[in-house]
Design a protein around this motif. Structure first.
Motif, short mmCIF file in Angstrom:
data_model
loop_
_atom_site.label_atom_id
_atom_site.label_comp_id
_atom_site.label_asym_id
_atom_site.label_seq_id
_atom_site.Cartn_x
_atom_site.Cartn_y
_atom_site.Cartn_z
N ALA A 67 67.14 21.78 52.31
CA ALA A 67 67.96 21.92 53.52
C ALA A 67 67.56 20.90 54.57
N GLU A 68 66.26 20.71 54.74
CA GLU A 68 65.78 19.74 55.73
C GLU A 68 66.12 18.31 55.33
N GLU B 265 69.74 18.01 56.18
CA GLU B 265 69.86 17.95 57.63
C GLU B 265 69.56 16.54 58.13
N ARG C 283 70.55 26.01 54.08
CA ARG C 283 70.73 27.21 54.89
C ARG C 283 70.53 26.99 56.39
N THR C 284 70.26 25.76 56.83
CA THR C 284 70.29 25.54 58.27
C THR C 284 71.73 25.68 58.73
N PHE C 285 71.94 25.84 60.04
CA PHE C 285 73.31 26.06 60.52
C PHE C 285 74.20 24.87 60.22
N THR D 152 73.73 22.53 57.72
CA THR D 152 73.96 22.34 56.28
C THR D 152 74.79 23.46 55.68
N SER E 260 59.48 15.86 61.61
CA SER E 260 59.07 17.05 60.87
C SER E 260 57.56 17.17 60.98
#
Length: 389
Positions: free
Chosen positions: A93-94, A97, A127-129, A131, A266
């Motif tokens: 996910a990151e 993103e 699952r980030t908003f 993505t 990060s």
């Protein structure tokens, strides 16, 4: 725990190769590999040594500095792929993103209204908003209010639909070369070729989401290497760490240089422990002998599954690329993949879903012939129990 998961009742305490043992000492053949994560099996001695060696030296220094494992891994990734730059993070996910933010940043650098992202129905990107909004499955993105603007979804493998929406305002097209969560559906070569041409013509970046399809899963180091299309950005995670959390965004310098110091970051990205383990995993995965073995095992496994489906009437189609296999349930058992997974676990084999109608298999790349045969035998017993019921 917050109730976002619905785990099966067993609790695993030990793993070796493609077997797991629960608290009661019962063994299971692992056909899910932690959702395509434990690419080299459980308890791999090469990865264990890399972790122990690095743990004795240096765990964390933050991104105010760099470190040797991160530099070595970045160099190897660039040498082995189209990429000239990488960004390290902790998950798929990151990685996505970062890719989407980079594409938006590049688009706005070109023109303030060049912000549209084209994605595909049935896709999954995290699952980030951001993505989850780009992913093409409303069940994951609904119920949280308005999604970010500028995201357009069309049908996968539909060239004409893509032509209608990709234009001057498009900053990026993000595509899975093989749709994973949506059913293990490979992209048609002509579809990917059309996306490449449309992106080039409209000065948009083509992003390949290889979170699952990368790192040997399809029998190539990365799935884009199975065809003639080269993306501008590639994201990967899962199997590259062999079970240790790490995500990577790979890109060209022309695209990557739109990020400047402070544009993104990060805290744990590029962590020495993660990069040391991932370097060892990457070295093992890119071995031509291992990749050839993946392709051979995939052919044999798909053949066994087709035979199983024909005899028991449980599967209507077997789709696969490498050791990433989708078993479409027949009409009689439509939408009962979750039930079949439960029966499989009861018979000592762990599998996954790819939607309500597809049983997903993603073994470790190093699964032995004995483990594979035993797992297929147990899966057949589970299918027989389903059809008998």
């Amino acid at each position: 725990m917050v109730p976002v998961f619905s785990p099966l009742e067993m609790i695993f305490v030990r793993g070796e190769g493609s077997r797991l043992w629960d608290q009661q000492g019962r063994d299971y053949i692992d056909f899910g590999a932690g959702v395509a994560v434990t690419s080299l099996g459980h308890g791999n001695p090469v990865l264990l040594k890399a972790l122990q060696d690095q743990a004795a030296k240096l765990w964390h220094v933050s991104n105010y500095y760099t470190n040797e494992p991160a530099l070595r891994l970045a160099k190897k990734l660039c040498e082995a792929t189209f990429a000239e730059q990488v960004f390290f993070c902790n998950s798929g996910a990151e990685a996505n993103e970062a890719a989407l933010k980079l594409a938006r940043k590049r688009g706005v650098d070109i023109s303030p209204d060049k912000i549209e992202i084209v994605a595909f129905n049935g896709s999954f990107h995290g699952r980030t908003f951001f993505t989850v909004s780009v992913g093409g499955q409303p069940k994951y993105s609904s119920g949280m209010g308005p999604n970010p603007a500028g995201i357009v979804h069309v049908d996968y493998n539909d060239i004409e639909a893509a032509r209608r929406v990709i234009g001057a305002k498009t900053c990026a097209v993000i595509v899975e070369p093989v749709v994973g969560e949506g059913g293990i559906i490979p992209a048609k070569p002509e579809f990917l070729k059309a996306l490449r041409e449309l992106c080039t013509a409209n000065d948009a970046v083509l992003i390949y989401d290889e979170i699952q399809s990368g790192n040997g899963r399809t029998g190539a180091l990365y799935a884009y290497m199975n065809g003639d299309v080269v993306p501008d950005i590639l994201t990967t995670a899962k199997g590259i760490g062999g079970g240790f959390p790490i995500g990577v965004m790979l890109t060209t310098a022309a695209v990557g240089n739109h990020f400047k110091p402070g544009s993104h970051g990060s805290t744990f990205g590029g962590n020495p422990l993660a990069c040391a383990v991932a370097e060892a995993a990457f070295d093992a995965i890119r071995d031509p002998a291992l990749l050839a073995s993946v392709r051979d095992k995939a052919e044999r496994t798909a053949g066994r599954l087709r035979d199983m489906g024909a005899r028991l009437g449980c599967f209507s189609e077997i789709r696969y690329q490498g050791l990433w296999i989708g078993c479409e349930l027949s009409e009689r058992f439509a939408n009962r993949a979750g039930e079949l997974i439960g029966k499989a676990a009861a018979h000592g084999v762990l599998a996954l879903q790819a939607g309500p109608n597809v049983l997903r298999i993603a073994t470790s790349l190093t699964i032995t012939d004995d483990e594979l045969d035993e797992g297929l035998r147990r899966l057949e017993a589970a299918c027989a129990a389903l059809t008998a019921g």
